[in-house]
Structure formats: C-alpha cells, structure tokens
Design a protein around this motif. Structure first.
Motif, PDB file in Angstrom:
ATOM      1  N   LEU A 210      77.890  -3.614  30.476  1.00  0.00           N
ATOM      2  CA  LEU A 210      77.059  -4.436  29.661  1.00  0.00           C
ATOM      3  C   LEU A 210      76.982  -3.709  28.272  1.00  0.00           C
ATOM      4  O   LEU A 210      76.742  -2.467  28.145  1.00  0.00           O
ATOM      5  N   THR A 211      77.266  -4.718  27.167  1.00  0.00           N
ATOM      6  CA  THR A 211      76.982  -3.960  25.980  1.00  0.00           C
ATOM      7  C   THR A 211      76.038  -4.640  25.199  1.00  0.00           C
ATOM      8  O   THR A 211      76.160  -6.047  24.999  1.00  0.00           O
ATOM      9  N   LEU A 212      75.047  -4.083  24.733  1.00  0.00           N
ATOM     10  CA  LEU A 212      74.044  -4.796  23.833  1.00  0.00           C
ATOM     11  C   LEU A 212      74.146  -4.277  22.510  1.00  0.00           C
ATOM     12  O   LEU A 212      74.301  -3.154  22.182  1.00  0.00           O
ATOM     13  N   THR A 213      73.952  -5.217  21.576  1.00  0.00           N
ATOM     14  CA  THR A 213      74.162  -4.891  20.173  1.00  0.00           C
ATOM     15  C   THR A 213      72.992  -5.368  19.269  1.00  0.00           C
ATOM     16  O   THR A 213      72.600  -6.557  19.695  1.00  0.00           O
ATOM     17  N   GLY A 214      72.278  -4.748  18.341  1.00  0.00           N
ATOM     18  CA  GLY A 214      71.089  -4.979  17.628  1.00  0.00           C
ATOM     19  C   GLY A 214      70.774  -3.975  16.733  1.00  0.00           C
ATOM     20  O   GLY A 214      71.254  -3.151  16.309  1.00  0.00           O
ATOM     21  N   GLN A 215      69.407  -3.854  16.287  1.00  0.00           N
ATOM     22  CA  GLN A 215      68.875  -3.177  15.350  1.00  0.00           C
ATOM     23  C   GLN A 215      67.821  -2.204  16.018  1.00  0.00           C
ATOM     24  O   GLN A 215      66.968  -2.321  16.961  1.00  0.00           O
ATOM     25  N   MET A 216      68.224  -1.063  15.910  1.00  0.00           N
ATOM     26  CA  MET A 216      67.380   0.371  16.217  1.00  0.00           C
ATOM     27  C   MET A 216      66.051   0.340  15.463  1.00  0.00           C
ATOM     28  O   MET A 216      66.090   0.453  14.198  1.00  0.00           O
ATOM     29  N   THR A 217      65.050   0.285  16.137  1.00  0.00           N
ATOM     30  CA  THR A 217      63.512   0.702  15.386  1.00  0.00           C
ATOM     31  C   THR A 217      62.784   1.519  16.053  1.00  0.00           C
ATOM     32  O   THR A 217      63.011   1.619  17.441  1.00  0.00           O
ATOM     33  N   ALA A 218      61.974   2.117  15.382  1.00  0.00           N
ATOM     34  CA  ALA A 218      61.082   2.943  15.856  1.00  0.00           C
ATOM     35  C   ALA A 218      60.029   2.111  16.644  1.00  0.00           C
ATOM     36  O   ALA A 218      59.405   1.178  16.044  1.00  0.00           O
ATOM     37  N   VAL A 219      59.218   2.660  17.598  1.00  0.00           N
ATOM     38  CA  VAL A 219      58.465   1.993  18.297  1.00  0.00           C
ATOM     39  C   VAL A 219      57.099   1.797  17.652  1.00  0.00           C
ATOM     40  O   VAL A 219      56.729   2.916  17.244  1.00  0.00           O
ATOM     41  N   SER A 220      56.558   0.779  17.667  1.00  0.00           N
ATOM     42  CA  SER A 220      55.141   0.583  16.973  1.00  0.00           C
ATOM     43  C   SER A 220      54.094   1.269  17.603  1.00  0.00           C
ATOM     44  O   SER A 220      54.004   1.486  18.993  1.00  0.00           O
ATOM     45  N   PRO A 221      53.009   1.781  16.996  1.00  0.00           N
ATOM     46  CA  PRO A 221      51.814   2.456  17.932  1.00  0.00           C
ATOM     47  C   PRO A 221      51.294   1.602  18.881  1.00  0.00           C
ATOM     48  O   PRO A 221      50.965   2.226  20.144  1.00  0.00           O
ATOM     49  N   GLU A 222      51.376   0.344  18.995  1.00  0.00           N
ATOM     50  CA  GLU A 222      50.703  -0.580  19.929  1.00  0.00           C
ATOM     51  C   GLU A 222      51.680  -0.273  21.213  1.00  0.00           C
ATOM     52  O   GLU A 222      51.233  -0.557  22.401  1.00  0.00           O
ATOM     53  N   GLU A 223      52.995  -0.064  21.047  1.00  0.00           N
ATOM     54  CA  GLU A 223      53.945   0.080  22.476  1.00  0.00           C
ATOM     55  C   GLU A 223      53.987   1.411  22.630  1.00  0.00           C
ATOM     56  O   GLU A 223      54.835   1.623  23.649  1.00  0.00           O
ATOM     57  N   ILE A 224      53.378   2.493  22.216  1.00  0.00           N
ATOM     58  CA  ILE A 224      53.667   4.028  22.229  1.00  0.00           C
ATOM     59  C   ILE A 224      53.570   4.070  23.988  1.00  0.00           C
ATOM     60  O   ILE A 224      54.209   4.793  24.590  1.00  0.00           O
ATOM     61  N   GLU A 225      52.360   3.744  24.226  1.00  0.00           N
ATOM     62  CA  GLU A 225      51.950   3.948  25.875  1.00  0.00           C
ATOM     63  C   GLU A 225      52.983   3.367  26.738  1.00  0.00           C
ATOM     64  O   GLU A 225      53.339   3.939  27.836  1.00  0.00           O
ATOM     65  N   PHE A 226      53.355   2.026  26.669  1.00  0.00           N
ATOM     66  CA  PHE A 226      54.461   1.608  27.289  1.00  0.00           C
ATOM     67  C   PHE A 226      55.658   2.123  27.373  1.00  0.00           C
ATOM     68  O   PHE A 226      56.380   2.516  28.186  1.00  0.00           O
ATOM     69  N   ALA A 227      56.236   2.732  26.041  1.00  0.00           N
ATOM     70  CA  ALA A 227      57.360   3.574  25.906  1.00  0.00           C
ATOM     71  C   ALA A 227      57.478   4.786  26.588  1.00  0.00           C
ATOM     72  O   ALA A 227      58.108   5.237  27.199  1.00  0.00           O
ATOM     73  N   LYS A 228      56.064   5.458  26.648  1.00  0.00           N
ATOM     74  CA  LYS A 228      56.032   6.647  27.447  1.00  0.00           C
ATOM     75  C   LYS A 228      56.160   6.584  29.008  1.00  0.00           C
ATOM     76  O   LYS A 228      56.597   6.908  29.810  1.00  0.00           O
ATOM     77  N   GLN A 229      55.352   5.332  29.297  1.00  0.00           N
ATOM     78  CA  GLN A 229      55.602   5.105  30.916  1.00  0.00           C
ATOM     79  C   GLN A 229      57.098   4.712  31.434  1.00  0.00           C
ATOM     80  O   GLN A 229      57.395   5.077  32.292  1.00  0.00           O
ATOM     81  N   ALA A 230      57.566   3.925  30.276  1.00  0.00           N
ATOM     82  CA  ALA A 230      59.103   3.560  30.548  1.00  0.00           C
ATOM     83  C   ALA A 230      60.005   4.717  30.813  1.00  0.00           C
ATOM     84  O   ALA A 230      60.789   4.934  31.649  1.00  0.00           O
ATOM     85  N   MET A 231      59.900   5.577  29.776  1.00  0.00           N
ATOM     86  CA  MET A 231      60.935   6.838  29.491  1.00  0.00           C
ATOM     87  C   MET A 231      60.293   7.925  30.707  1.00  0.00           C
ATOM     88  O   MET A 231      61.259   8.392  31.406  1.00  0.00           O
ATOM     89  N   PHE A 232      59.384   8.196  30.744  1.00  0.00           N
ATOM     90  CA  PHE A 232      58.779   9.403  31.597  1.00  0.00           C
ATOM     91  C   PHE A 232      58.624   8.961  32.943  1.00  0.00           C
ATOM     92  O   PHE A 232      58.777  10.101  33.945  1.00  0.00           O
ATOM     93  N   SER A 233      58.355   7.867  33.336  1.00  0.00           N
ATOM     94  CA  SER A 233      58.562   7.488  34.790  1.00  0.00           C
ATOM     95  C   SER A 233      60.089   7.637  35.480  1.00  0.00           C
ATOM     96  O   SER A 233      60.221   7.763  36.349  1.00  0.00           O
ATOM     97  N   ARG A 234      61.100   7.337  34.418  1.00  0.00           N
ATOM     98  CA  ARG A 234      62.195   7.444  34.932  1.00  0.00           C
ATOM     99  C   ARG A 234      62.994   8.659  34.361  1.00  0.00           C
ATOM    100  O   ARG A 234      64.074   9.016  35.352  1.00  0.00           O
ATOM    101  N   HIS A 235      62.389   9.563  33.671  1.00  0.00           N
ATOM    102  CA  HIS A 235      63.073  10.765  33.280  1.00  0.00           C
ATOM    103  C   HIS A 235      61.898  11.691  33.080  1.00  0.00           C
ATOM    104  O   HIS A 235      61.585  12.064  31.898  1.00  0.00           O
ATOM    105  N   PRO A 236      61.384  12.177  34.119  1.00  0.00           N
ATOM    106  CA  PRO A 236      60.205  13.133  33.989  1.00  0.00           C
ATOM    107  C   PRO A 236      60.308  14.495  33.193  1.00  0.00           C
ATOM    108  O   PRO A 236      59.675  15.056  32.642  1.00  0.00           O
ATOM    109  N   VAL A 237      61.684  14.850  33.060  1.00  0.00           N
ATOM    110  CA  VAL A 237      62.005  16.097  32.733  1.00  0.00           C
ATOM    111  C   VAL A 237      61.702  16.044  30.856  1.00  0.00           C
ATOM    112  O   VAL A 237      61.506  16.888  30.416  1.00  0.00           O
ATOM    113  N   LEU A 238      61.746  14.835  30.561  1.00  0.00           N
ATOM    114  CA  LEU A 238      61.574  14.567  29.027  1.00  0.00           C
ATOM    115  C   LEU A 238      60.226  14.923  28.725  1.00  0.00           C
ATOM    116  O   LEU A 238      60.196  15.528  27.465  1.00  0.00           O
TER     117      LEU A 238
END
Length: 282
Positions: A210-238
């Motif tokens: 699968l190839t996804l193409t688009g614009q990369m942006t910094a996560v907004s403060p409203e989404e930080i908690e979800f981003a932490k759950q997404a990344m740290f639940s799948r990659h605890p070592v981060l």
C-alpha cells in the motif's frame, strides 16, 4: 550343451524374471519431473503444457483454478486421466473429489469491493513503513530520499487509517518535510506473517503493498493524547527514547491511496472508499 557333475544348470528364466521385476519397480521414476519440489507422472500432454508455460506471461494462465479463493496450479491433464473412471457407489450425493495437488498455491486477486478493506488492513496492521520525501540536503537537492519509520494508525482496537509518526528534527526526512511537506508512505504486506507463512517472496506482486501519498503535518494539541496512545501502545519502547532529541508527533493527511496486490498495475482507491472501509485481510 554338456553339464559337469556337481554343477547346476543355468536358469535363464529366473534371471529374466528378476530383471523384469527391477525394471517394473524403476520404470515409474523415469517418467517424473520435479517442479517446485512436487512430482507427478509426465505424459505428452504435460510436457506440452510445461513447454508452453515456460514464460512468465504464460505461467499465471496455467496456474489458475477459478474454483476457490486460492489459486492452485497443476496440468490440465491431471483432470483428464481419471475422467473415464466410473464414480464409486453412493458417490452421487457425496461431495466432489478434491482437486489433485498443485505446483503452487496462492491467493486470488480480490475484486474492487474488497480493495479498500485490504488497504485499511495494511494501514492498521503495519508497525513500520518506508517514508519517501523530497530531499533538502545540499548534496541531493530535489531527489527522493527514503527512510523507514515506526508508524501507527491507532491502538489495536481503534483503526483510523491515518498514519501517525514519532519523529525528531534531527532526522533527515523531517528536515526534508520542513521544506516540502509532501511525502509517500509505503506499507508492505511482507511486514506481516502472510507472505512468510505462505513462502511468497516479499517482492512478489501477490504480496500486497500500500502506498499513501499526502501532506505531513505536526499533530495538533487536541490530538496529542490520541497520538500517544496510538504510538506508545504499538511501540512501548518509544517512551524510553532519549528526550534530548526533541521528539514530536506527526501524521499524514492522505490525498491518494494506491494498492498493488496482483500482477499488473496498481489500484487507485478513493479517499471516501478508504475511510469508509473496515480493515479486513483479503
């Protein structure tokens, strides 16, 4: 012919019988050919089919069996050899006999209806991906630059289809994105277990990508908690990575979705189909 006393006469009939037995045991082996570690008796029909299928273009046509989700490969003559045999008693209502074993088995290309679900499955199941950016480095300005990064589209029980990243400004890919935020993300099925278990080469088109193409942006403060759950639940070592590298979260605003899971070109999936689909392994 004279025979001396004490000697037994030769028995040509016995010797001949012994030779015939040996030849009967060894003769079947003379008619076998090995193709991908599978053997079967070779007939003239099989020889012709194998010779005609010696090119890559002809091989998929020989290997196709449209009767199941999995494609199986075997010479057509394998069906014809037993066609003249009468069915056993009581077989009229029984299930049809299984197909003869094939040379290869691999997954059939799914229809357009299933492709968005397969794309969402790859986006959710992938733990890492290859991000391609437009280089801002002085030695290779404007050229493609690739880097493998850990990703997550959400916790295991919450797939969003949007890839999140945990990156540092010191990463060359991030430096590229500061100049040009457009990027492509490759998510190969070989990262999972399917291709390995079914002995499919990662570069084989049947091993989906699968190839996804688009614009990369910094996560907004409203989404930080979800981003932490997404990344740290799948990659605890981060969580333990050195903080002095100023890690932060990014995500891709997807504009184009491309899926390849069979021979030939890629499928262009619309954003609407992609985000409506439920992740499902096809």
């Amino acid at each position: 012919m004279s025979v001396r006393r004490g000697q037994r006469p030769a028995r040509p009939v016995t010797c001949l019988s012994w030779l015939l037995c040996c030849s009967a045991l060894l003769s079947p082996a003379a008619g076998y050919v090995i193709v991908s570690s599978v053997s079967w008796a070779v007939t003239n029909e099989v020889d012709e089919e194998l010779d005609s299928a010696s090119t890559e273009e002809a091989l998929p046509a020989l290997l196709e069996d449209s009767g199941s989700i999995w494609q199986r490969s075997f010479p057509a003559s394998a069906h014809k050899e037993d066609a003249h045999l009468p069915p056993p008693a009581g077989a009229a209502r029984s299930r049809p006999p299984p197909a003869p074993p094939g040379m290869f088995s691999y997954r059939r290309e799914s229809g357009p209806r299933l492709r968005p679900s397969t794309a969402r499955f790859l986006a959710h199941a992938s733990a890492w991906g290859c991000l391609a950016t437009v280089s801002a480095h002085e030695k290779i300005p404007g050229l493609p630059f690739g880097n493998c990064l850990p990703i997550s589209d959400g916790p295991l029980n919450n797939s969003t289809g949007i890839p999140f990243f945990y990156v540092t400004p010191k990463d060359p890919a991030v430096a590229d994105l500061m100049k040009n935020p457009m990027a492509s993300l490759l998510l190969p099925e070989s990262e999972g277990e399917f291709c390995r278990k079914n002995i499919v080469d990662p570069e084989d088109p049947r091993c989906a990508r699968l190839t996804l193409t688009g614009q990369m942006t910094a996560v907004s403060p409203e989404e930080i908690e979800f981003a932490k759950q997404a990344m740290f639940s799948r990659h605890p070592v981060l969580r333990k990575w050195p903080r002095q590298y100023e890690w932060f979260f990014m995500k891709m605003k997807i504009e184009h979705i491309w899926l390849q899971k069979w021979y030939g070109g890629v499928s262009d999936i619309s954003r609407e189909e992609y985000f409506k689909a439920v992740p499902r392994k096809a």
